[in-house]
Enzyme design. Structure first.
Site, PDB file in Angstrom:
ATOM      1  CG  ASP A 290      -7.203   0.917   9.647  1.00 31.48           C
ATOM      2  OD1 ASP A 290      -6.179   0.286   9.309  1.00 31.48           O
ATOM      3  OD2 ASP A 290      -7.167   1.970  10.313  1.00 31.48           O
TER       4      ASP A 290
ATOM      5  CG  HIS B  36       3.204 -10.814 -15.407  1.00 31.71           C
ATOM      6  ND1 HIS B  36       1.893 -10.442 -15.182  1.00 31.71           N
ATOM      7  CD2 HIS B  36       3.970  -9.936 -14.703  1.00 31.71           C
ATOM      8  CE1 HIS B  36       1.863  -9.395 -14.372  1.00 31.71           C
ATOM      9  NE2 HIS B  36       3.105  -9.071 -14.067  1.00 31.71           N
TER      10      HIS B  36
ATOM     11  CB  SER C  94       2.591  -5.930 -13.630  1.00 35.35           C
ATOM     12  OG  SER C  94       2.594  -6.822 -12.550  1.00 35.35           O
TER      13      SER C  94
END
Length: 449
Positions: free
Chosen positions: A374, A427, A166
């Site tokens: 940023d 998953h 994951s």
């Protein structure tokens, strides 16, 4: 810098041998900023501040200590963000398979477990929300990879093997981007991150997958469609409180959709829902047993960093601005007031930080991180396009957390990446058949046919 590496204790039990490693690492590796700075920006030098990163070594007692010490290392990067290393009491699943060829190193990613912790009391020591946000900016995949490479060199290891599950797979792609010289081979399960594009496209894909999984689930358990709607309506009209004291809202209840993310968990959702209500003198109320089970699913007390840093794992050069919350407007079927509201997945919304008492202290810093513009790039597309390190990945067709189509974009963007695409797992496949999945991926990176 303080002592860089020490071992606190060693233990043997039930066929495994452990050693507890502590490493003193820079908070700011310096290089992390150099990887992702904007043109013309001079990276900051390391402040000299250090933190501790803990890692537990696992090996099989089928080998003597001397034999085990000669085995190569396999670094396991777990899911998250904000996840500590697994605590295991025997070698089973993928670890059983891996221990035949490796010593396994299981990190407590910075901020978790026995590494220098991040929780409300320790974070408050950093100062105001802006100072806290600056600190937490050093807790993403780039810093985790820098820690890993620092640890590899400290251990005197040759290029090592990495298995990423994951979010750990996201970290492995960052490792391939910025420190491939430290890697012998990489195996990834359910963790091929999109290497370009805004977070919004991730959540559009995620909402579509979760909606499809809801439909699949309610086809299996049609009686649960009425139960879920009934609970949502009940919570709008009747205050219900968790044992920890906070009110259970309809949108927090929808978080039980985390069960939808796996083959081994999805049927447990039915068992959760089947005894939701009890009859009382005041009419139907949610049962204490149901509320307690829900509490463990909707609280982030044990891992607040997951919520605080979650969207930042997709942040590259621009603010995420609560992407999941904004994209939700495009999917009204997930609104708790919908005629038949759907259950949600792992998305993080700003109201988390009002409704979950464990997250309230992080509200201001979470807002700052969501607005941060940023963020350094987490991947180097050119380096990945010219990659020479053997890489194999398990890609799950119906994964509701890491979208199959976006994963296949990444397959095409990483030279030599060998995908194993399967619909047999969701998953949590590594928890269902970790031994088989590891063997499959290991065979791919080692050239087995």
């Amino acid at each position: 810098m303080a002592e860089q590496h020490w071992i606190r204790a060693r233990h043997e039990f039930r066929g495994l041998r452990t050693a507890e490693h502590f490493f003193t690492v820079p908070l700011n590796h310096g290089l992390v900023e150099a990887w992702g700075t904007k043109e013309g920006h001079v990276p900051n030098e390391s402040t000299g501040e250090t933190i501790t990163v803990f890692a537990r070594e696992y090996s099989s007692t089928e080998y003597s200590e001397e034999e085990a010490a000669r085995l190569p290392w396999l670094l396991f990067l777990q899911g998250g963000p904000g996840g500590r290393g697994n605590r295991v009491t025997s070698l089973a699943g993928w670890m059983k398979a891996a221990a035949k060829d490796f010593r396994i190193l299981m990190l407590d990613q910075r901020g978790t477990g026995l590494s220098t912790p991040v929780e409300q009391h320790t974070l408050a020591l950093r100062g105001n929300a802006a100072e806290q946000a600056e600190y937490l900016a050093h807790f993403r995949a780039d810093s985790i990879v820098a820690d890993s490479e620092f640890i590899r060199r400290t251990l005197g290891s040759a290029p090592w093997s990495v298995l990423g599950q994951s979010f750990g797979g996201f970290c492995a792609l960052t490792y391939l981007s910025f420190a491939p010289e430290g890697l012998r081979e990489v195996m990834i399960t359910g963790g091929l991150a999109p290497i370009q594009g805004p977070a919004d496209r991730v959540y559009r894909a995620t909402f579509r997958r979760v909606a499809a999984r809801n439909a699949e689930y309610f086809a299996w358990y049609p009686e649960d469609r009425e139960v879920v709607t009934r609970i949502a309506r009940h919570l709008q009209e009747t205050p219900e409180y968790l044992a920890s004291g906070e009110r259970l809202t309809p949108e927090r209840f929808q978080m039980v959709g985390s069960f939808l993310g796996g083959n081994t968990r999805v049927d447990a959702l039915h068992y959760l829902l089947e005894d939701a209500f009890v009859e009382t003198a005041a009419g139907p109320r949610l049962s204490e047993a149901f509320l307690e089970q829900v509490r463990s699913l909707v609280s982030r007390t044990a891992n607040p960093l997951y919520a605080v840093l979650h969207e930042s794992i997709y942040g590259q050069g621009e603010a995420t601005k609560w992407a999941a919350w904004r994209v939700l407007e495009e999917y009204p079927e997930f609104e708790p007031t919908a005629a038949e509201p759907l259950l949600t997945g792992e998305m993080v919304y700003p109201w988390y930080f009002d409704q979950d008492p464990a997250l309230v202290p992080y509200r201001d810093v979470a807002e700052l991180l969501a607005a941060k513009e940023d963020w350094a790039p987490l991947y180097d597309p050119h380096r990945l396009a010219t990659n020479t390190i053997p890489v194999a990945a398990a890609v799950y067709k119906d994964d509701i957390y890491v979208d199959h189509e976006l994963s296949m974009e990444t397959v095409a963007a990483v030279r030599g990446l060998q995908p194993w695409v399967t619909g047999d797992f969701h998953h949590d496949g590594i928890g269902e058949d970790g031994e088989g999945i590891f063997r499959r991926l290991f065979g791919l990176v080692r050239g087995a046919r």
